[in-house]
Motif scaffolding. Structure first.
Motif, PDB file in Angstrom:
ATOM      1  N   TRP A  26       0.816  -1.213   0.000  1.00  0.00           N
ATOM      2  CA  TRP A  26       0.000   0.000   0.000  1.00  0.00           C
ATOM      3  C   TRP A  26       0.856   1.272   0.000  1.00  0.00           C
ATOM      4  N   THR A  29       4.291   1.007  -3.125  1.00  0.00           N
ATOM      5  CA  THR A  29       4.107   0.688  -4.538  1.00  0.00           C
ATOM      6  C   THR A  29       2.853   1.391  -5.050  1.00  0.00           C
ATOM      7  N   ASN A  30       2.679   1.337  -6.338  1.00  0.00           N
ATOM      8  CA  ASN A  30       1.458   1.857  -6.951  1.00  0.00           C
ATOM      9  C   ASN A  30       0.579   0.704  -7.420  1.00  0.00           C
ATOM     10  N   VAL A  33      -3.197   1.330  -7.921  1.00  0.00           N
ATOM     11  CA  VAL A  33      -3.526   2.069  -9.142  1.00  0.00           C
ATOM     12  C   VAL A  33      -3.440   1.151 -10.357  1.00  0.00           C
ATOM     13  N   GLU A  34      -2.411   0.335 -10.405  1.00  0.00           N
ATOM     14  CA  GLU A  34      -2.236  -0.570 -11.546  1.00  0.00           C
ATOM     15  C   GLU A  34      -3.388  -1.572 -11.631  1.00  0.00           C
ATOM     16  N   TYR A  46      -5.593  11.773 -10.484  1.00  0.00           N
ATOM     17  CA  TYR A  46      -4.294  11.268 -10.030  1.00  0.00           C
ATOM     18  C   TYR A  46      -3.299  11.138 -11.186  1.00  0.00           C
ATOM     19  N   GLU A  47      -3.790  10.826 -12.368  1.00  0.00           N
ATOM     20  CA  GLU A  47      -2.903  10.614 -13.519  1.00  0.00           C
ATOM     21  C   GLU A  47      -2.038  11.836 -13.801  1.00  0.00           C
ATOM     22  N   GLU A  50       0.734  11.605 -11.266  1.00  0.00           N
ATOM     23  CA  GLU A  50       1.494  10.350 -11.293  1.00  0.00           C
ATOM     24  C   GLU A  50       2.795  10.515 -12.077  1.00  0.00           C
ATOM     25  N   LEU A  55       3.141   8.988  -5.296  1.00  0.00           N
ATOM     26  CA  LEU A  55       2.406   7.749  -5.068  1.00  0.00           C
ATOM     27  C   LEU A  55       0.938   8.057  -4.765  1.00  0.00           C
ATOM     28  N   PHE A  56       0.082   7.094  -5.059  1.00  0.00           N
ATOM     29  CA  PHE A  56      -1.351   7.248  -4.824  1.00  0.00           C
ATOM     30  C   PHE A  56      -1.648   7.551  -3.366  1.00  0.00           C
ATOM     31  N   TRP A  59      -1.164  11.085  -2.629  1.00  0.00           N
ATOM     32  CA  TRP A  59      -2.140  11.944  -3.299  1.00  0.00           C
ATOM     33  C   TRP A  59      -3.491  11.941  -2.582  1.00  0.00           C
TER      34      TRP A  59
END
Length: 120
Positions: A26, A29-30, A33-34, A46-47, A50, A55-56, A59
């Motif tokens: 969590w 890594t992303n 999102v992936e 978020y894009e 990114e 990282l998500f 954000w």
């Protein structure tokens, strides 16, 4: 006989490693999102950020400033609630919460230290 009485300690240790794994995935890594993209979830806001390397999890509290966002973006807070859930549903022992909480955070932050050292 004695081993059966203390099997919750082994369960708590395994749950601690599972919690540490969740924290690593969590916060470092992303992956969320992936996988969201694989299932067709669009994260247009978020894009934009990114591409900067944000990282998500970093954000989320920027976009959504509420209790839940702060809860899931704080490693200590998230580990606390994951340990409570694991203690209640899996180990069914109050003491296991403390083992899971401390062991999962130690494993997570040890991982972070080792990763930082490996970057040098």
């Amino acid at each position: 006989m004695i081993l059966m009485e203390y099997s919750w300690i082994i369960e708590a240790a395994v749950a601690s490693l599972a919690i540490a794994f969740i924290l690593i995935i969590w916060f470092d890594t992303n992956a969320f999102v992936e996988y969201a993209r694989i299932f067709g979830v669009k994260l247009k806001d978020y894009e934009k950020l990114e591409a900067t390397g944000m990282l998500f999890v970093d954000w989320l509290p920027v976009k959504y400033d509420n209790f839940l966002a702060r809860l899931i973006t704080c490693p200590i807070c998230l580990a606390t609630w994951l340990a409570i859930i694991a203690a209640y549903f899996f180990c069914k022992n109050v003491y296991s919460f403390f083992i899971m909480f401390y062991m999962s955070l130690m494993a997570y932050f040890l991982f972070k230290i080792l990763m930082k050292k490996s970057d040098k």
